[in-house]
Design an enzyme around this catalytic site. Structure first.
Site, PDB file in Angstrom:
ATOM      1  N   LYS A 177       0.871  -1.181   0.000  1.00 35.71           N
ATOM      2  CA  LYS A 177       0.000   0.000   0.000  1.00 35.71           C
ATOM      3  C   LYS A 177       0.907   1.231   0.000  1.00 35.71           C
ATOM      4  CE  LYS A 177      -2.517   3.389   1.843  1.00 35.71           C
ATOM      5  NZ  LYS A 177      -1.885   4.539   1.189  1.00 35.71           N
ATOM      6  N   GLY A 231       5.507   9.131   8.864  1.00 35.93           N
ATOM      7  CA  GLY A 231       5.606  10.077   9.977  1.00 35.93           C
ATOM      8  C   GLY A 231       5.403   9.426  11.334  1.00 35.93           C
ATOM      9  N   GLU A 252       9.987   2.914  10.351  1.00 35.98           N
ATOM     10  CA  GLU A 252      11.046   3.864   9.992  1.00 35.98           C
ATOM     11  C   GLU A 252      10.394   5.229   9.953  1.00 35.98           C
ATOM     12  OE1 GLU A 252      14.163   3.483   9.665  1.00 35.98           O
ATOM     13  OE2 GLU A 252      14.249   1.302   9.574  1.00 35.98           O
ATOM     14  N   CYS A 286      14.086  11.479   5.106  1.00 39.15           N
ATOM     15  CA  CYS A 286      14.175  11.302   6.574  1.00 39.15           C
ATOM     16  C   CYS A 286      15.602  11.534   7.008  1.00 39.15           C
ATOM     17  CB  CYS A 286      13.765   9.929   7.061  1.00 39.15           C
ATOM     18  SG  CYS A 286      12.865   8.938   5.956  1.00 39.15           S
ATOM     19  N   GLU A 386      10.846  17.878  13.121  1.00 39.20           N
ATOM     20  CA  GLU A 386      11.100  17.513  11.726  1.00 39.20           C
ATOM     21  C   GLU A 386      10.233  18.381  10.816  1.00 39.20           C
ATOM     22  OE1 GLU A 386       9.803  13.667  10.027  1.00 39.20           O
ATOM     23  OE2 GLU A 386      11.835  13.535   9.223  1.00 39.20           O
TER      24      GLU A 386
HETATM   25  C1  UN1 Z   1      14.791   8.532   3.392  1.00 38.10           C
HETATM   26  O1  UN1 Z   1      15.424   9.512   3.671  1.00 38.10           O
HETATM   27  O2  UN1 Z   1      13.574   8.523   3.506  1.00 38.10           O
HETATM   28  O3  UN1 Z   1      20.027   7.989   2.737  1.00 38.10           O
HETATM   29  C2  UN1 Z   1      15.460   7.320   2.859  1.00 38.10           C
HETATM   30  C3  UN1 Z   1      19.501   8.312   1.681  1.00 38.10           C
HETATM   31  C4  UN1 Z   1      18.574   7.460   0.868  1.00 38.10           C
HETATM   32  C5  UN1 Z   1      17.542   6.762   1.647  1.00 38.10           C
HETATM   33  C6  UN1 Z   1      16.791   7.740   2.439  1.00 38.10           C
HETATM   34  N1  UN1 Z   1      19.268   6.667  -0.061  1.00 38.10           N
HETATM   35  O4  UN1 Z   1      19.720   9.366   1.225  1.00 38.10           O
END
Ligand code: UN1
Length: 496
Positions: A177, A231, A252, A286, A386
């Site tokens: 999803k 989130g 995550e 993230c 954030e």
């Molecule tokens: C994310 O930031 O949601 O470390 C994942 C990175 C990526 C993965 C990030 N390749 O920049």
């Protein structure tokens, strides 16, 4: 160039289906408002159908030898490699990251699928001695069953593949999803597995509101595990709902990632890192660098150079090569970023550059926000919450201890970075920074697929994905004792 709008349905039990009477929703290009795709607004019944299809397919897939599963994954990687450019354009059109990053997103998918294909010939357990004679002890990895992958829009092909390829190689069947605003990217991922010959029902795809589908899937008694990236608030709800069914829930979540620049750092290098870390993907990772912690001795000089470079960043149509930053991904994102820019000013942070929506003919149809830098004190909301957008908070530190204190004093702990030429200091930072990932002399972004990815504190609930951890995420351990002594041997009692 005007590209046509694509209509996609649900993928359940190996068939693309549009269940009767379902409403539809559209995705739009955040750079210009064009409609990119049209999708089914799935219902609780659709979620349930998808779980049942995954159930029906599970046994045969579990019994398929892992190297055979790996061969299908390798074919999927090959198909995706051939259409890398086309899928990268979909990523850029639907989500707004610049085309070079769109290609990177797809490349990360290819790399990970290949890496997991190889895992089909490993999936290693352990073999250890028994305390008894003529007895063997070992562990095997077994699939969990039906797993649900709920994925975000910021890495709209890579993160789905992190979850799907790992779940599949381990022998699970999957209900996928995706975030609604990148549903065409997600459908493009499903196509690749379908064309690679994945048996019907092993991967199912439903689109629609998280509040409907996500809840139904996470709460479904037929689902054994949930892997969620998104989130914190939604993550908490997913965790609680999953807990009621005693499911493994992998989370995550967010980050407030610091880049520390020490007084002995290679400043031009640290500057490149900060620009890429903070404004790559318009700050919507993230792992984005959202705090720049500068040693007081280089503070003024560094901030001056940074400001000059930020003001020169080319913001524009992300399909144009040579653009540094595209739009943010949606109206909601734009609103949130604008709100934080206002909060920064209300709480007395000094706006160094940016801070507003960009206007003019190149920008008016999209969600373009100026790359923004604030000077602020540690403790303000913009320094701790954030934002997930192109806003960088610059903070001053008196020295190493102060920098680490500031870096660690937030609720999140995903990525972190330190620029220094002092190797001892670098290793201390590796130890001291409270984060799942620490970079030395490199920005906070740029994870590689063969390494575990995840964080501490509110970034997650202790798990990791990708790398060696990917298999742990999606398997159960079976412990096996084989006694060939032909007599009853009692552990702890006979073992002398
Ligand atoms: C994310 O930031 O949601 O470390 C994942 C990175 C990526 C993965 C990030 N390749 O920049």
């Amino acid at each position: 160039m005007v590209e046509s709008m694509v209509t996609r349905d649900l993928f359940i039990g190996g068939k693309w289906v549009e269940p009767l009477g379902r409403a539809r929703f559209e995705t739009r290009n955040p750079a210009n408002g064009e409609v990119v795709g049209s999708f089914v607004a799935g219902t609780i019944e659709d979620a349930s159908e998808a779980v049942h299809a995954a159930h029906r397919a599970f046994k045969a897939w579990k019994e398929t030898p892992p190297p055979t599963r790996g061969a299908i994954l390798l074919r999927a990687a090959e198909i995706l490699r051939k259409r890398k450019e086309a899928v990268a354009r979909i990523v850029t059109r639907e989500m707004g990251k610049i085309i070079a990053e769109g290609r990177g997103d797809v490349q990360e998918s290819i790399d990970f699928i290949e890496y997991m294909a190889g895992e089909g010939r490993r999936l290693a357990g352990e073999t250890v001695p028994s305390e008894l004679r003529s007895k063997f002890c070992l562990t095997l990895r077994q699939p969990k069953g039906v797993v649900v992958a709920i994925t975000p829009w910021n890495f709209p092909t890579a993160i789905p593949n992190w979850k799907i390829a790992a779940a599949l190689i381990a022998g699970n069947s999957v209900v996928f999803k995706p975030a609604s605003n990148t549903a065409l990217c997600a459908a493009s991922v499903v196509d690749v597995y379908e064309e690679a010959g994945l048996p019907a029902g092993v991967l199912n795809f439903v689109t629609g509101a998280g509040s409907v589908l996500g809840n139904a899937l996470v709460g479904h008694p037929g689902v054994r595990a949930v892997s969620f990236t998104g989130g914190v608030e939604t993550g908490r709800e997913v965790y609680v709902r999953g807990a009621q069914g005693l499911k493994m829930v992998h989370l995550e979540l967010g980050g407030k990632n610091p880049e520390i620049v020490m007084d002995d750092a290679d400043l031009p290098l640290a500057l490149e890192g900060a620009l890429f870390g903070a404004f790559g993907t318009s700050g919507q990772r993230c792992t984005a660098t959202s705090r720049l912690i500068l040693h007081t001795k280089i503070y003024d000089e560094f901030l001056g150079r940074l400001t000059e470079r930020v003001q020169r960043l080319k913001v524009g149509d992300p399909l144009d090569e040579g653009i540094d930053m595209g739009p943010v991904a949606s109206r909601d994102q734009e609103r949130k970023v604008a709100e934080y820019a206002a909060i920064g000013q209300q709480e007395g942070a000094k706006l160094v550059t940016g801070g507003t929506k960009l206007t003019g003919s190149a920008y008016d149809r999209g969600f373009f926000f100026a790359p923004t830098v604030f000077e602020t004190r540690h403790g303000t909301r913009i320094s701790k919450e954030e934002i997930f957008g192109p806003i960088l908070s610059v903070l001053r530190a008196d020295g190493y201890e102060d920098a680490v204190r500031i870096a660690n004093d937030v609720d999140y702990g995903l990525s972190s970075s330190i620029y220094t030429r002092d190797v001892g200091r670098a290793f201390h930072a590796v130890d001291d920074l409270e984060a799942g990932i620490t970079y030395v002399n490199a920005p906070t972004i740029g994870a590689e697929v063969q390494l575990p990815f995840g964080g501490v504190k509110n970034t997650g609930n202790g798990g990791r994905e990708a790398g060696s951890a990917a298999i742990e995420e999606f398997t159960e351990i079976k412990t096996v004792f084989i006694d060939v002594s032909n007599r009853l041997q009692k552990a702890q009692i006979d073992a002398r």
